[in-house]
Design a protein around this motif. Structure first.
Motif, PDB file in Angstrom:
ATOM      1  N   ARG A  72       0.819  -1.214   0.000  1.00 54.44           N
ATOM      2  CA  ARG A  72       0.000   0.000   0.000  1.00 54.44           C
ATOM      3  C   ARG A  72       0.852   1.263   0.000  1.00 54.44           C
ATOM      4  O   ARG A  72       0.530   2.249  -0.666  1.00 54.44           O
ATOM      5  CB  ARG A  72      -0.935   0.005   1.215  1.00 54.44           C
ATOM      6  N   LEU A  73       1.960   1.254   0.757  1.00 56.37           N
ATOM      7  CA  LEU A  73       2.792   2.456   0.864  1.00 56.37           C
ATOM      8  C   LEU A  73       3.517   2.795  -0.431  1.00 56.37           C
ATOM      9  O   LEU A  73       3.746   3.971  -0.723  1.00 56.37           O
ATOM     10  CB  LEU A  73       3.806   2.311   2.000  1.00 56.37           C
ATOM     11  N   THR A  74       3.865   1.800  -1.209  1.00 50.62           N
ATOM     12  CA  THR A  74       4.568   2.075  -2.468  1.00 50.62           C
ATOM     13  C   THR A  74       3.696   2.841  -3.456  1.00 50.62           C
ATOM     14  O   THR A  74       4.207   3.430  -4.405  1.00 50.62           O
ATOM     15  CB  THR A  74       5.073   0.784  -3.139  1.00 50.62           C
ATOM     16  N   GLN A  75       2.405   2.873  -3.224  1.00 49.15           N
ATOM     17  CA  GLN A  75       1.486   3.625  -4.083  1.00 49.15           C
ATOM     18  C   GLN A  75       1.412   5.101  -3.701  1.00 49.15           C
ATOM     19  O   GLN A  75       0.770   5.887  -4.384  1.00 49.15           O
ATOM     20  CB  GLN A  75       0.083   3.013  -4.008  1.00 49.15           C
ATOM     21  N   LEU A  76       2.065   5.470  -2.602  1.00 47.45           N
ATOM     22  CA  LEU A  76       2.015   6.842  -2.094  1.00 47.45           C
ATOM     23  C   LEU A  76       3.332   7.569  -2.311  1.00 47.45           C
ATOM     24  O   LEU A  76       4.392   6.936  -2.314  1.00 47.45           O
ATOM     25  CB  LEU A  76       1.725   6.834  -0.587  1.00 47.45           C
ATOM     26  N   PRO A  77       3.300   8.887  -2.440  1.00 44.33           N
ATOM     27  CA  PRO A  77       4.550   9.659  -2.492  1.00 44.33           C
ATOM     28  C   PRO A  77       5.299   9.509  -1.159  1.00 44.33           C
ATOM     29  O   PRO A  77       4.666   9.369  -0.100  1.00 44.33           O
ATOM     30  CB  PRO A  77       4.094  11.110  -2.680  1.00 44.33           C
ATOM     31  N   HIS A  78       6.618   9.552  -1.183  1.00 46.69           N
ATOM     32  CA  HIS A  78       7.443   9.363   0.016  1.00 46.69           C
ATOM     33  C   HIS A  78       7.024  10.275   1.159  1.00 46.69           C
ATOM     34  O   HIS A  78       6.991   9.852   2.313  1.00 46.69           O
ATOM     35  CB  HIS A  78       8.928   9.578  -0.306  1.00 46.69           C
ATOM     36  N   GLN A  79       6.714  11.517   0.876  1.00 41.49           N
ATOM     37  CA  GLN A  79       6.406  12.481   1.934  1.00 41.49           C
ATOM     38  C   GLN A  79       5.095  12.177   2.664  1.00 41.49           C
ATOM     39  O   GLN A  79       4.857  12.691   3.750  1.00 41.49           O
ATOM     40  CB  GLN A  79       6.418  13.927   1.408  1.00 41.49           C
ATOM     41  N   HIS A  80       4.228  11.327   2.115  1.00 36.56           N
ATOM     42  CA  HIS A  80       2.947  11.012   2.746  1.00 36.56           C
ATOM     43  C   HIS A  80       2.969   9.690   3.505  1.00 36.56           C
ATOM     44  O   HIS A  80       2.037   9.413   4.268  1.00 36.56           O
ATOM     45  CB  HIS A  80       1.836  10.946   1.684  1.00 36.56           C
ATOM     46  N   ILE A 102      -3.442 -11.832  14.365  1.00 39.76           N
ATOM     47  CA  ILE A 102      -2.031 -12.105  14.605  1.00 39.76           C
ATOM     48  C   ILE A 102      -1.244 -11.252  13.623  1.00 39.76           C
ATOM     49  O   ILE A 102      -1.413 -11.375  12.408  1.00 39.76           O
ATOM     50  CB  ILE A 102      -1.716 -13.599  14.393  1.00 39.76           C
ATOM     51  N   LEU A 103      -0.414 -10.366  14.138  1.00 38.30           N
ATOM     52  CA  LEU A 103       0.403  -9.484  13.312  1.00 38.30           C
ATOM     53  C   LEU A 103       1.830 -10.025  13.302  1.00 38.30           C
ATOM     54  O   LEU A 103       2.484 -10.071  14.343  1.00 38.30           O
ATOM     55  CB  LEU A 103       0.381  -8.055  13.876  1.00 38.30           C
ATOM     56  N   ASP A 104       2.292 -10.419  12.143  1.00 35.82           N
ATOM     57  CA  ASP A 104       3.623 -11.012  11.997  1.00 35.82           C
ATOM     58  C   ASP A 104       4.429 -10.184  11.013  1.00 35.82           C
ATOM     59  O   ASP A 104       3.881  -9.365  10.273  1.00 35.82           O
ATOM     60  CB  ASP A 104       3.470 -12.447  11.493  1.00 35.82           C
ATOM     61  N   ASN A 105       5.742 -10.390  11.009  1.00 36.57           N
ATOM     62  CA  ASN A 105       6.646  -9.705  10.081  1.00 36.57           C
ATOM     63  C   ASN A 105       6.471  -8.182  10.196  1.00 36.57           C
ATOM     64  O   ASN A 105       6.071  -7.507   9.261  1.00 36.57           O
ATOM     65  CB  ASN A 105       6.411 -10.192   8.649  1.00 36.57           C
ATOM     66  N   LEU A 106       6.795  -7.664  11.360  1.00 37.44           N
ATOM     67  CA  LEU A 106       6.586  -6.247  11.691  1.00 37.44           C
ATOM     68  C   LEU A 106       7.722  -5.334  11.246  1.00 37.44           C
ATOM     69  O   LEU A 106       7.691  -4.138  11.525  1.00 37.44           O
ATOM     70  CB  LEU A 106       6.417  -6.087  13.213  1.00 37.44           C
ATOM     71  N   GLY A 107       8.725  -5.860  10.571  1.00 39.82           N
ATOM     72  CA  GLY A 107       9.932  -5.102  10.243  1.00 39.82           C
ATOM     73  C   GLY A 107       9.709  -3.719   9.668  1.00 39.82           C
ATOM     74  O   GLY A 107      10.429  -2.772   9.994  1.00 39.82           O
ATOM     75  N   ILE A 108       8.708  -3.545   8.839  1.00 45.73           N
ATOM     76  CA  ILE A 108       8.457  -2.244   8.214  1.00 45.73           C
ATOM     77  C   ILE A 108       8.140  -1.165   9.257  1.00 45.73           C
ATOM     78  O   ILE A 108       8.433   0.012   9.051  1.00 45.73           O
ATOM     79  CB  ILE A 108       7.341  -2.334   7.149  1.00 45.73           C
ATOM     80  N   LEU A 109       7.582  -1.554  10.383  1.00 44.86           N
ATOM     81  CA  LEU A 109       7.256  -0.578  11.418  1.00 44.86           C
ATOM     82  C   LEU A 109       8.503   0.034  12.051  1.00 44.86           C
ATOM     83  O   LEU A 109       8.431   1.087  12.679  1.00 44.86           O
ATOM     84  CB  LEU A 109       6.391  -1.219  12.507  1.00 44.86           C
ATOM     85  N   PHE A 110       9.658  -0.617  11.872  1.00 42.60           N
ATOM     86  CA  PHE A 110      10.913  -0.131  12.446  1.00 42.60           C
ATOM     87  C   PHE A 110      11.742   0.663  11.436  1.00 42.60           C
ATOM     88  O   PHE A 110      12.818   1.155  11.772  1.00 42.60           O
ATOM     89  CB  PHE A 110      11.736  -1.310  12.984  1.00 42.60           C
TER      90      PHE A 110
END
Length: 172
Positions: A72-80, A102-110
């Protein structure tokens, strides 16, 4: 051994045995408590998505956070991206049909480029739904640690009574 009221540290023969035993124990405690957060510290262990089929009886759905959120984030401009993380995650979690998640593979949050507070995000997501989050880090004393202190994604959060911690951050 109990490090504090919410952090139980036990040793089992395999990661799978430990995860199943401890998560089921905490899921039973969850019951109808729709705002309980259980964090599984799992540094040094394999991804645990494959064992979560065992938890369907608890009406839990599984979400690979990094995979889903990054798409989902790759569809947004970096600043948003950083300001849109929470609304996107809330939308994704709200679409889940089970009573818990169950939330797994949380790496992107860091990811430092997003300037997020991963624990605060997990706590926010758990406000309306029982949540098990797999923290690919470790418990050190009364703190949850992610990465090494000099690593750009390093995160250190105090463990408190607002969530439970299952510590399996050892190598089998």
């Amino acid at each position: 051994m109990v490090a504090n009221e919410s952090c139980e540290i036990m040793m089992f023969g395999t990661f799978e045995n430990f995860a199943i035993e401890q998560i089921e124990k905490n899921l039973v405690r969850m019951g109808t408590n729709s705002h309980l957060l259980v964090i599984v510290a799992a540094a040094g262990n394999p991804p645990i998505g494959s064992i979560f089929a065992d938890f369907k009886k608890y009406d839990l759905d599984y979400l690979d956070v990094s995979l889903t959120l990054s798409a989902r984030l790759t569809q947004l401009p970096h600043q948003h991206r950083s300001k849109d993380v929470m609304p996107i995650l809330r939308e994704i979690v709200d679409r889940v049909e089970g009573s818990g998640i169950i939330l797994d593979n949380l790496g992107i949050l860091f990811d430092r480029s997003l300037s997020l507070r991963p624990l605060k995000i997990l706590q926010e997501l758990a406000k309306n739904r029982a949540t098990v989050a797999v923290w690919q880090g470790q418990v050190v004393g009364s703190k949850l640690i992610y990465a090494e202190p000099n690593h750009p994604e390093y995160c250190c959060e105090a463990i408190d009574n607002s969530f439970r911690v299952v510590d399996n951050s050892y190598e089998v």
